[in-house]
Design an enzyme around this catalytic site. Structure first.
Site, mmCIF file in Angstrom:
data_model
loop_
_atom_site.group_PDB
_atom_site.id
_atom_site.type_symbol
_atom_site.label_atom_id
_atom_site.label_comp_id
_atom_site.label_asym_id
_atom_site.label_seq_id
_atom_site.Cartn_x
_atom_site.Cartn_y
_atom_site.Cartn_z
ATOM 1 N N ASN A 41 0.846 -1.217 0.000
ATOM 2 C CA ASN A 41 0.000 0.000 0.000
ATOM 3 C C ASN A 41 0.874 1.258 0.000
ATOM 4 O O ASN A 41 0.584 2.222 -0.687
ATOM 5 C CB ASN A 41 -0.937 0.144 1.213
ATOM 6 C CG ASN A 41 -1.113 -1.078 2.050
ATOM 7 O OD1 ASN A 41 -0.153 -1.794 2.274
ATOM 8 N ND2 ASN A 41 -2.323 -1.298 2.508
ATOM 9 N N CYS A 42 1.938 1.183 0.790
ATOM 10 C CA CYS A 42 2.766 2.372 0.970
ATOM 11 C C CYS A 42 3.525 2.730 -0.313
ATOM 12 O O CYS A 42 4.000 3.850 -0.465
ATOM 13 C CB CYS A 42 3.754 2.154 2.120
ATOM 14 S SG CYS A 42 2.933 1.534 3.605
ATOM 15 N N THR A 269 -10.709 -8.440 21.225
ATOM 16 C CA THR A 269 -11.889 -7.575 21.223
ATOM 17 C C THR A 269 -12.733 -7.913 22.460
ATOM 18 O O THR A 269 -12.301 -8.701 23.316
ATOM 19 C CB THR A 269 -12.730 -7.832 19.956
ATOM 20 O OG1 THR A 269 -13.221 -9.170 20.026
ATOM 21 C CG2 THR A 269 -11.912 -7.654 18.682
ATOM 22 N N ILE A 274 -11.968 -13.432 19.597
ATOM 23 C CA ILE A 274 -11.801 -12.608 18.388
ATOM 24 C C ILE A 274 -10.764 -11.511 18.667
ATOM 25 O O ILE A 274 -10.931 -10.700 19.575
ATOM 26 C CB ILE A 274 -13.137 -11.971 17.940
ATOM 27 C CG1 ILE A 274 -14.200 -13.063 17.743
ATOM 28 C CG2 ILE A 274 -12.932 -11.179 16.658
ATOM 29 C CD1 ILE A 274 -15.552 -12.543 17.294
ATOM 30 N N GLY A 278 -4.423 -3.594 13.460
ATOM 31 C CA GLY A 278 -4.273 -2.703 12.307
ATOM 32 C C GLY A 278 -5.114 -1.446 12.369
ATOM 33 O O GLY A 278 -5.546 -0.995 13.431
ATOM 34 N N LYS A 430 29.538 15.709 17.539
ATOM 35 C CA LYS A 430 28.321 15.936 18.319
ATOM 36 C C LYS A 430 27.165 15.791 17.335
ATOM 37 O O LYS A 430 26.910 16.696 16.528
ATOM 38 C CB LYS A 430 28.306 17.327 18.927
ATOM 39 C CG LYS A 430 29.314 17.513 20.044
ATOM 40 C CD LYS A 430 29.286 18.965 20.481
ATOM 41 C CE LYS A 430 30.387 19.254 21.475
ATOM 42 N NZ LYS A 430 30.702 20.693 21.529
HETATM 43 P P1 FAD Z 1 -4.849 -3.075 5.177
HETATM 44 O O1 FAD Z 1 -3.419 -3.201 4.893
HETATM 45 O O2 FAD Z 1 -5.613 -1.991 4.501
HETATM 46 O O3 FAD Z 1 -5.530 -4.456 4.850
HETATM 47 C C1 FAD Z 1 -6.888 -4.671 5.076
HETATM 48 C C2 FAD Z 1 -7.410 -5.639 4.029
HETATM 49 O O4 FAD Z 1 -8.581 -6.207 4.515
HETATM 50 C C3 FAD Z 1 -7.777 -4.953 2.724
HETATM 51 O O5 FAD Z 1 -7.032 -5.464 1.653
HETATM 52 C C4 FAD Z 1 -9.276 -5.231 2.561
HETATM 53 O O6 FAD Z 1 -9.625 -5.529 1.223
HETATM 54 C C5 FAD Z 1 -9.448 -6.451 3.442
HETATM 55 N N1 FAD Z 1 -10.794 -6.567 3.979
HETATM 56 C C6 FAD Z 1 -11.509 -5.618 4.609
HETATM 57 N N2 FAD Z 1 -12.689 -6.117 5.002
HETATM 58 C C7 FAD Z 1 -12.719 -7.401 4.620
HETATM 59 C C8 FAD Z 1 -13.670 -8.426 4.738
HETATM 60 N N3 FAD Z 1 -14.823 -8.223 5.351
HETATM 61 N N4 FAD Z 1 -13.380 -9.636 4.210
HETATM 62 C C9 FAD Z 1 -12.198 -9.868 3.605
HETATM 63 N N5 FAD Z 1 -11.268 -8.928 3.464
HETATM 64 C C10 FAD Z 1 -11.520 -7.702 3.970
HETATM 65 N N6 FAD Z 1 1.769 3.481 6.490
HETATM 66 C C11 FAD Z 1 3.044 3.723 6.855
HETATM 67 O O7 FAD Z 1 3.407 3.409 7.996
HETATM 68 N N7 FAD Z 1 3.940 4.292 6.001
HETATM 69 C C12 FAD Z 1 3.603 4.644 4.737
HETATM 70 O O8 FAD Z 1 4.436 5.131 3.958
HETATM 71 C C13 FAD Z 1 2.259 4.423 4.325
HETATM 72 N N8 FAD Z 1 1.867 4.781 3.087
HETATM 73 C C14 FAD Z 1 0.589 4.489 2.693
HETATM 74 C C15 FAD Z 1 0.206 4.837 1.406
HETATM 75 C C16 FAD Z 1 -1.080 4.559 0.977
HETATM 76 C C17 FAD Z 1 -1.497 4.940 -0.395
HETATM 77 C C18 FAD Z 1 -1.992 3.896 1.853
HETATM 78 C C19 FAD Z 1 -3.386 3.564 1.388
HETATM 79 C C20 FAD Z 1 -1.624 3.575 3.132
HETATM 80 C C21 FAD Z 1 -0.328 3.863 3.566
HETATM 81 N N9 FAD Z 1 0.089 3.554 4.863
HETATM 82 C C22 FAD Z 1 1.360 3.813 5.242
HETATM 83 C C23 FAD Z 1 -0.832 2.948 5.833
HETATM 84 C C24 FAD Z 1 -0.673 1.446 5.882
HETATM 85 O O9 FAD Z 1 -0.762 0.947 4.594
HETATM 86 C C25 FAD Z 1 -1.746 0.862 6.777
HETATM 87 O O10 FAD Z 1 -1.581 1.390 8.068
HETATM 88 C C26 FAD Z 1 -1.690 -0.634 6.865
HETATM 89 O O11 FAD Z 1 -1.772 -1.218 5.604
HETATM 90 C C27 FAD Z 1 -2.852 -1.144 7.742
HETATM 91 O O12 FAD Z 1 -2.867 -2.524 7.757
HETATM 92 P P2 FAD Z 1 -4.226 -3.304 7.972
HETATM 93 O O13 FAD Z 1 -3.898 -4.751 7.920
HETATM 94 O O14 FAD Z 1 -4.918 -2.772 9.146
HETATM 95 O O15 FAD Z 1 -5.126 -2.894 6.727
#
Ligand code: FAD
Length: 544
Positions: A41-42, A269, A274, A278, A430
């Protein structure tokens, strides 16, 4: 043990891989709504800017790779639509086939992330948000097809700024709108001012305190909150993300006050079977101990690992999120960790601050650039609460050191003692971190006193003395400051009033400190040195 994971990117994929590494026997099923798991994503903004050229490079792991290496049952295009907590099953919709079925679990992990905020009335076909690979391809193919020349980016957070930079790199003229008076919310306004200047000097039309009011039906004309209009070929919204909580909410899991899924320190949770990790969860701010939403990849990955450890019977707690982050803005880097002044004010926590500008490495080696560093610390004890830095080189290294110092509970006095690597191409004997520690420690010990950039105009109790050279002084000073270069100060003490405190101005704060010590040694009292000097003051004044 059967573990079902919802969401196959940062937190979810991390959790799945860790689980397998510590439990070879468990059944692990990973559901991902989209086509890709574990994508970068990043990296998406940099694909749009043609910095990352291969689409395949955005895929850190494929479903096949994950299945082969970790023996995980990866199911893409499979959305979990409901949780039956009593039966311990989830309902899954396969978007490829239309099939709907249930899957049982012993432990369930939610890592559904956060979705970009998109107001319902903004539905023109040239308005985009950016979260995943399909969003990225939609932007690039649209920009290519219409040969986009102008874009509006709404929101000056991480994604908005990265989009502004990368669209500019594609040769597109960008207008960046930010409703607040500053971009980059984790920074305080004076530190963000460096970035305002930087964006503008790279041709970005940055409009602060200005938001998007409406968009024409065809999406080609954007009306701003100040009533002006901007013509655009495409608009990208980077106005924040909202935790994806519909599954959790429908299942009756508790949400926190910020709207994220509530978890305990073990990342469970309100249902102990559960877990959630993220961007979807409410975390505890490591410094203020207040509930917060801090959507970053590092915390998501770490939480995925901790949840896996807990599920596998290796108890571990998540201690909170510090918000360490870094951003590239053309050839500049901005990084921060811990609390900002803004967040401390909101939490009612007392703090002090100091500013330094140090070279990234030894000046005599050549090629060194300034690192502007702000330290925020507790009064008296000097315990570090936060740090922000801006510069062209070595910024993230210093913030990483300070992030570590914060975790270790260190104070600014400890920073004086840190023995960091040094050779002329990399640092100074320093280091900028040591320098930050010296300056803050001097303030606490009373070896110097500071007046800040936002106080010097309003505090008219002092007699302003600019101790820079006449050349520097003539290029600009503050108010009616008189010029007495520091090297002449000892001979010109008689020119200074003794009935008024003297407020000292120099370029970055160092000559002002020397002047302070000279005055103190000659019996003057009540002096204050402009912290961060004219350089910081002038940047703020020009960065509005
Ligand atoms: P995600 O990585 O978003 O993954 C969640 C996944 O769950 C998604 O693919 C979604 O499709 C899936 N999902 C959701 N609901 C369901 C469901 N009901 N059933 C099945 N699948 C489901 N963070 C940094 O620290 N540095 C950075 O440089 C940075 N740059 C970023 C740039 C962009 C463009 C974006 C969008 C984000 C960026 N981030 C960055 C943030 C970082 O990507 C997120 O904090 C991180 O990906 C969160 O992880 P996550 O697992 O919570 O969610």
């Amino acid at each position: 043990m059967k573990i079902v994971i919802v969401g196959g990117v940062a937190g979810g994929a991390s959790c799945a891989a860790r689980l397998r590494r510590i439990d070879e026997e468990a059944t692990i099923v990973l559901f991902e709504r989209g086509q890709h798991i574990s994508f970068a994503n990043c990296g998406l903004p940099y694909y749009i800017g043609n910095v990352i050229r291969e689409q395949g490079n955005l895929l850190v792991q494929t479903p096949e790779g994950m299945s082969t290496r970790f023996a995980i049952d990866v199911r893409t295009e499979s959305e979990v639509t409901a949780i039956d907590r009593a039966a311990k099953t989830v309902t899954v919709k396969n978007h490829a086939t239309g099939d709907i079925y249930t899957e049982s679990y012993d432990k369930l992990v939610l890592s559904p992330g956060a979705s970009p905020i998109r107001p319902a009335n903004l539905d023109a076909p040239n308005i985009f948000t950016l979260r995943n690979i399909p969003d990225t391809l939609a932007i690039t193919s649209y920009a290519d097809r219409i040969e986009a020349k102008r874009a509006v980016v709404v929101g000056g957070g991480f994604i908005g700024i990265e989009m502004a930079e990368n669209l500019t790199e594609r040769g597109i003229q960008v207008t960046l709108l930010e409703l607040a008076p500053q971009i980059m919310p984790p920074l305080d306004v004076e530190m963000a001012s460096y970035l305002h200047k930087q964006l503008r000097s790279h041709g970005v039309d940055l409009r602060l305190s200005t938001g998007l009011a409406s968009v024409s039906d065809d999406g080609k004309v954007v009306t701003l909150t100040d009533g002006t209009t901007v013509e655009t070929d495409l608009t990208v919204l980077g106005i924040g993300v909202r935790p994806e909580t519909y599954l959790a909410q429908d299942a009756g899991l508790a949400l926190g006050t910020t709207g994220g899924i509530r978890v305990n320190e073990q990342l469970q949770t309100s249902d102990p079977d559960i877990y959630a990790v993220g961007d979807a969860i409410e975390v505890t701010d490591y410094i203020t101990r207040r509930p917060a939403l801090i959507p970053l990849a590092g915390p998501a990955n770490k939480q995925g690992r901790i949840a896996a450890n807990n599920i596998a019977g290796r108890p571990e707690v998540y201690k909170g999120t510090q918000g360490s982050s870094v951003l590239k803005v053309f050839d500049m880097t901005a990084a921060s960790t811990g609390a900002s002044e803004k967040s401390l004010k909101r939490a009612g926590i007392a703090y002090e601050r100091s500013y330094t500008h140090s070279l990234s490495h030894a000046g005599y080696y050549g090629g060194a650039t300034l690192i502007s560093l702000k330290l925020i610390y507790a009064p008296h004890t000097g315990k570090l609460l936060g740090a922000q830095a801006i510069g062209k080189s070595g910024v993230e290294k210093r913030i990483d050191v300070l992030a570590t110092a914060i975790r270790a509970g260190m104070s600014v006095f400890d920073l004086e003692e840190l023995e960091l690597t040094y050779a002329p191409p990399y640092s100074s004997a320093k280091d900028p971190v040591n320098m930050g520690g010296y300056v803050a420690s001097n303030l606490i010990k009373g070896d110097c006193a500071a007046i800040h950039w936002d106080e010097i105009d309003t505090d008219d109790s002092g007699y302003l003395v600019d101790v820079r050279t006449p050349y520097e002084y003539n290029r600009g000073t503050i108010g009616d400051a008189v010029n007495i270069p520091v090297d002449e100060l000892r001979d010109r003490l008689a020119e200074l009033p003794t009935d008024k405190p003297i407020h000292i101005i120099c370029q970055v704060g160092l000559r002002g400190y020397i002047a302070y010590r000279i005055l103190a040694a000659h019996g003057f009292t009540g002096m204050k040195n402009l912290s961060g000097g004219y350089y910081l003051y002038n940047t703020v004044m020009n960065g509005k």
